[in-house]
Design a protein around this motif. Structure first.
Motif, PDB file in Angstrom:
ATOM      1  N   LYS A 196       0.819  -1.218   0.000  1.00  0.00           N
ATOM      2  CA  LYS A 196       0.000   0.000   0.000  1.00  0.00           C
ATOM      3  C   LYS A 196       0.852   1.266   0.000  1.00  0.00           C
ATOM      4  CE  LYS A 196      -2.116  -1.035   3.904  1.00  0.00           C
ATOM      5  NZ  LYS A 196      -1.353  -2.162   4.496  1.00  0.00           N
ATOM      6  N   ARG A 197       2.116   1.128   0.332  1.00  0.00           N
ATOM      7  CA  ARG A 197       3.043   2.266   0.288  1.00  0.00           C
ATOM      8  C   ARG A 197       3.665   2.440  -1.096  1.00  0.00           C
ATOM      9  NH1 ARG A 197       3.535  -0.350   5.203  1.00  0.00           N
ATOM     10  NH2 ARG A 197       3.746   0.934   7.083  1.00  0.00           N
ATOM     11  N   ILE A 198       3.563   1.387  -1.926  1.00  0.00           N
ATOM     12  CA  ILE A 198       4.277   1.367  -3.203  1.00  0.00           C
ATOM     13  C   ILE A 198       3.347   1.555  -4.392  1.00  0.00           C
ATOM     14  CG2 ILE A 198       5.745  -0.061  -4.697  1.00  0.00           C
ATOM     15  CD1 ILE A 198       6.744  -1.467  -2.161  1.00  0.00           C
ATOM     16  N   THR A 199       2.197   0.874  -4.366  1.00  0.00           N
ATOM     17  CA  THR A 199       1.347   0.822  -5.547  1.00  0.00           C
ATOM     18  C   THR A 199      -0.116   1.083  -5.190  1.00  0.00           C
ATOM     19  OG1 THR A 199       0.542  -0.630  -7.319  1.00  0.00           O
ATOM     20  CG2 THR A 199       1.162  -1.680  -5.256  1.00  0.00           C
ATOM     21  N   PHE A 200      -0.880   1.498  -6.197  1.00  0.00           N
ATOM     22  CA  PHE A 200      -2.323   1.666  -6.025  1.00  0.00           C
ATOM     23  C   PHE A 200      -3.057   0.325  -6.154  1.00  0.00           C
ATOM     24  CE2 PHE A 200      -1.517   6.179  -6.919  1.00  0.00           C
ATOM     25  CZ  PHE A 200      -2.372   6.782  -6.011  1.00  0.00           C
ATOM     26  N   TRP A 201      -2.311  -0.760  -6.319  1.00  0.00           N
ATOM     27  CA  TRP A 201      -2.914  -2.078  -6.515  1.00  0.00           C
ATOM     28  C   TRP A 201      -2.570  -3.064  -5.395  1.00  0.00           C
ATOM     29  CZ3 TRP A 201      -6.178  -3.164 -10.638  1.00  0.00           C
ATOM     30  CH2 TRP A 201      -6.248  -2.172 -11.629  1.00  0.00           C
ATOM     31  N   PRO A 202      -2.601  -2.654  -4.143  1.00  0.00           N
ATOM     32  CA  PRO A 202      -2.333  -3.635  -3.079  1.00  0.00           C
ATOM     33  C   PRO A 202      -3.400  -4.717  -3.010  1.00  0.00           C
ATOM     34  CG  PRO A 202      -3.169  -1.609  -2.128  1.00  0.00           C
ATOM     35  CD  PRO A 202      -2.910  -1.322  -3.583  1.00  0.00           C
ATOM     36  N   GLN A 203      -4.601  -4.412  -3.497  1.00  0.00           N
ATOM     37  CA  GLN A 203      -5.676  -5.416  -3.497  1.00  0.00           C
ATOM     38  C   GLN A 203      -5.342  -6.575  -4.439  1.00  0.00           C
ATOM     39  OE1 GLN A 203      -6.300  -2.110  -3.149  1.00  0.00           O
ATOM     40  NE2 GLN A 203      -7.127  -2.383  -1.094  1.00  0.00           N
TER      41      GLN A 203
ATOM     42  N   ASP B 195     -11.949   3.361   4.137  1.00  0.00           N
ATOM     43  CA  ASP B 195     -10.793   4.099   4.665  1.00  0.00           C
ATOM     44  C   ASP B 195     -10.235   5.133   3.698  1.00  0.00           C
ATOM     45  OD1 ASP B 195     -10.928   2.470   6.934  1.00  0.00           O
ATOM     46  OD2 ASP B 195      -9.609   0.970   6.043  1.00  0.00           O
ATOM     47  N   LYS B 196     -10.898   5.376   2.595  1.00  0.00           N
ATOM     48  CA  LYS B 196     -10.273   6.176   1.542  1.00  0.00           C
ATOM     49  C   LYS B 196      -9.941   7.599   1.987  1.00  0.00           C
ATOM     50  CE  LYS B 196     -14.861   6.953  -0.500  1.00  0.00           C
ATOM     51  NZ  LYS B 196     -15.691   6.720  -1.701  1.00  0.00           N
ATOM     52  N   GLU B 197     -10.780   8.196   2.833  1.00  0.00           N
ATOM     53  CA  GLU B 197     -10.493   9.557   3.289  1.00  0.00           C
ATOM     54  C   GLU B 197      -9.266   9.571   4.197  1.00  0.00           C
ATOM     55  OE1 GLU B 197     -11.923  12.069   1.957  1.00  0.00           O
ATOM     56  OE2 GLU B 197     -13.261  10.754   0.822  1.00  0.00           O
ATOM     57  N   ASP B 198      -9.192   8.604   5.102  1.00  0.00           N
ATOM     58  CA  ASP B 198      -8.014   8.503   5.968  1.00  0.00           C
ATOM     59  C   ASP B 198      -6.769   8.151   5.166  1.00  0.00           C
ATOM     60  OD1 ASP B 198      -9.202   9.105   8.447  1.00  0.00           O
ATOM     61  OD2 ASP B 198     -10.007   7.078   8.589  1.00  0.00           O
ATOM     62  N   ASP B 199      -6.926   7.301   4.142  1.00  0.00           N
ATOM     63  CA  ASP B 199      -5.779   6.906   3.325  1.00  0.00           C
ATOM     64  C   ASP B 199      -5.181   8.099   2.593  1.00  0.00           C
ATOM     65  OD1 ASP B 199      -6.106   4.329   4.152  1.00  0.00           O
ATOM     66  OD2 ASP B 199      -7.074   3.612   2.324  1.00  0.00           O
ATOM     67  N   LYS B 200      -6.039   9.019   2.165  1.00  0.00           N
ATOM     68  CA  LYS B 200      -5.535  10.220   1.492  1.00  0.00           C
ATOM     69  C   LYS B 200      -4.676  11.051   2.436  1.00  0.00           C
ATOM     70  CE  LYS B 200      -9.523  10.695  -1.636  1.00  0.00           C
ATOM     71  NZ  LYS B 200     -10.710  11.538  -1.966  1.00  0.00           N
ATOM     72  N   ILE B 201      -5.117  11.145   3.682  1.00  0.00           N
ATOM     73  CA  ILE B 201      -4.383  11.939   4.669  1.00  0.00           C
ATOM     74  C   ILE B 201      -3.061  11.276   5.020  1.00  0.00           C
ATOM     75  CG2 ILE B 201      -4.441  12.857   7.024  1.00  0.00           C
ATOM     76  CD1 ILE B 201      -7.502  13.021   6.738  1.00  0.00           C
ATOM     77  N   VAL B 202      -3.108   9.961   5.235  1.00  0.00           N
ATOM     78  CA  VAL B 202      -1.914   9.222   5.641  1.00  0.00           C
ATOM     79  C   VAL B 202      -0.922   9.082   4.490  1.00  0.00           C
ATOM     80  CG1 VAL B 202      -1.089   7.005   6.513  1.00  0.00           C
ATOM     81  CG2 VAL B 202      -3.166   8.008   7.447  1.00  0.00           C
ATOM     82  N   GLY B 203      -1.459   8.965   3.276  1.00  0.00           N
ATOM     83  CA  GLY B 203      -0.586   8.834   2.114  1.00  0.00           C
ATOM     84  C   GLY B 203      -0.393   7.423   1.615  1.00  0.00           C
ATOM     85  N   VAL B 204      -1.308   6.502   1.977  1.00  0.00           N
ATOM     86  CA  VAL B 204      -1.222   5.139   1.455  1.00  0.00           C
ATOM     87  C   VAL B 204      -2.165   4.992   0.270  1.00  0.00           C
ATOM     88  CG1 VAL B 204      -0.553   4.179   3.670  1.00  0.00           C
ATOM     89  CG2 VAL B 204      -2.967   4.287   3.073  1.00  0.00           C
ATOM     90  N   LYS B 205      -1.930   3.945  -0.514  1.00  0.00           N
ATOM     91  CA  LYS B 205      -2.630   3.777  -1.784  1.00  0.00           C
ATOM     92  C   LYS B 205      -3.578   2.585  -1.736  1.00  0.00           C
ATOM     93  CE  LYS B 205       1.366   5.600  -4.336  1.00  0.00           C
ATOM     94  NZ  LYS B 205       2.190   5.883  -3.140  1.00  0.00           N
ATOM     95  N   SER B 206      -4.571   2.593  -2.634  1.00  0.00           N
ATOM     96  CA  SER B 206      -5.518   1.486  -2.750  1.00  0.00           C
ATOM     97  C   SER B 206      -6.240   1.598  -4.078  1.00  0.00           C
ATOM     98  CB  SER B 206      -6.538   1.506  -1.600  1.00  0.00           C
ATOM     99  OG  SER B 206      -7.439   2.584  -1.758  1.00  0.00           O
TER     100      SER B 206
END
Length: 371
Positions: free
Chosen positions: A225-232, A281-292
């Protein structure tokens, strides 16, 4: 009666604290009236002609005042308990092991189901025509899914402890909240992996090597999730390894014509349910800086997951079994009806995937028994 009323109107040092309490609660305080209905009085109780305490016998409904500090505390406690989700772990397990149970997500079995179903599909596919799948293998893989899911959660929480503290849904997790230290988490991880090794050693040599190789995916997934928008997609590769392992545990080798389409089907299925899950979690992910994929797809999410759903069902069909006939309806339902702006609805649709796995399993089982 007049004397009694006059006694209440006169200042009295015994009544002063109660008078102050009422005057603070009501502004301005109403004047006593003999003609006011539903009026309240504080009647003194006497012991040997000495004023000892006051009994409140009626409180005006129009005032809505409570003089009980304990009732106020109880009300606040109920409010706090209402905000906190209490699981069976908090009710029944000893206090010392509760953090470990929460770390392994024992109160959230959906992860175990999602990890176990591809194993069950593969074991059933590998069964001899007209026969039930190997019940011992189903049991071993069920226990293995339970242990590996818990180990995966522990690894995830250890690597993500700096992120979890910044996300509303995850900040109360044991390591992020400080209920467990990282050292205690590592010790618990070792215990889980040791038990998993005991299960792996009961398989054939080919499956032992194949199963052990999945640990590379398990340990590296939280970093994606720190590297790519495709952790799923990476989670799909990890969670559906059982589609390969289940077959090899029965046959001692792999048949790519069967297991690769099954594996691809599981990966696409994971992309559907975990993308829906990530929208919480998308709003929190934007703040933290992780991808999904939720952030990658945004408003086009339904189009993307529809494509993955079609590919999932097609891959099941390519495996040569008609399990997709029953399962396609459930997958279509969750894709078409999910509200990606509602975290609660995303959670409901995510949890419903245990039924998708069950439907596929049932279809494969019926197909194997009738062949």
């Amino acid at each position: 009666m007049a004397l009694l009323l006059r006694g209440f109107c006169k200042p009295c040092r015994y009544l002063q604290p109660l008078h102050q309490h009422i005057s603070q609660s009501i502004s301005p305080p109403p004047k006593p009236s003999l003609h006011r209905q539903n009026h309240e009085f504080y009647i003194p109780s006497f012991d040997t002609s000495k004023l000892k305490y006051f009994n409140l016998i009626r409180l005006s409904q129009s005032y809505g005042i409570s003089t009980s500090s304990s009732s106020l505390r109880d009300e606040e406690k109920e409010k706090r308990n209402g905000d906190k989700k209490i699981s069976w772990i908090d009710l029944y397990l000893p206090e010392k092991i509760r953090p470990y149970a929460h770390l392994a997500r024992l109160d959230k079995p959906i992860g175990t189901w999602l990890l176990a179903w591809p194993c069950m599909w593969s074991i059933t596919l590998a069964a001899s025509p007209g026969h039930l799948p190997d019940m011992k293998m189903l049991t071993l893989f069920g226990c293995g899914a339970f242990l590996l899911r818990g180990a995966g959660c522990t690894i995830n929480d250890l690597l993500d402890r700096d992120i979890d503290t910044k996300v509303e849904r995850t900040k109360s997790r044991p390591i992020a909240s400080g209920a467990l230290t990282p050292f205690e988490g590592v010790g618990f991880l070792g215990f889980q992996l040791l038990l998993g090794l005991g299960i792996l050693l009961q398989l054939n040599n080919y499956s032992r090597i194949l199963g052990a190789s999945s640990l590379l995916l398990v340990f590296s997934y939280p970093l994606m999730k720190r590297i790519t928008f495709w952790p799923q997609a990476y989670l799909g590769l990890t969670f559906n390894w059982g589609a390969l392992l289940g077959w090899s545990a029965i046959r001692g080798s792999l048949d790519p014509r069967v297991v690769l389409p099954l594996y691809l089907s599981g990966v696409c299925w994971t992309l559907v349910y975990d993308t829906i899950y990530a929208h919480q979690d998308k709003e929190d992910d934007k703040i933290v800086g992780v991808k999904s994929t939720a952030l990658r797809f945004e408003d086009a999410t339904k189009k993307w997951v529809t494509g993955f759903g079609i590919l999932c069902i097609s891959s099941l069909a390519l495996s040569g079994y008609n399990a997709h006939l029953g399962a396609s309806g459930q997958l279509a339902w969750q894709i078409w009806t999910v509200d990606i702006s509602s975290g609660a609805d995303c959670s409901r649709k995510f949890v419903s995937n245990k039924w998708f796995g069950a439907i596929v399993f049932g279809g494969i089982l019926l197909g194997r028994l009738s062949s």
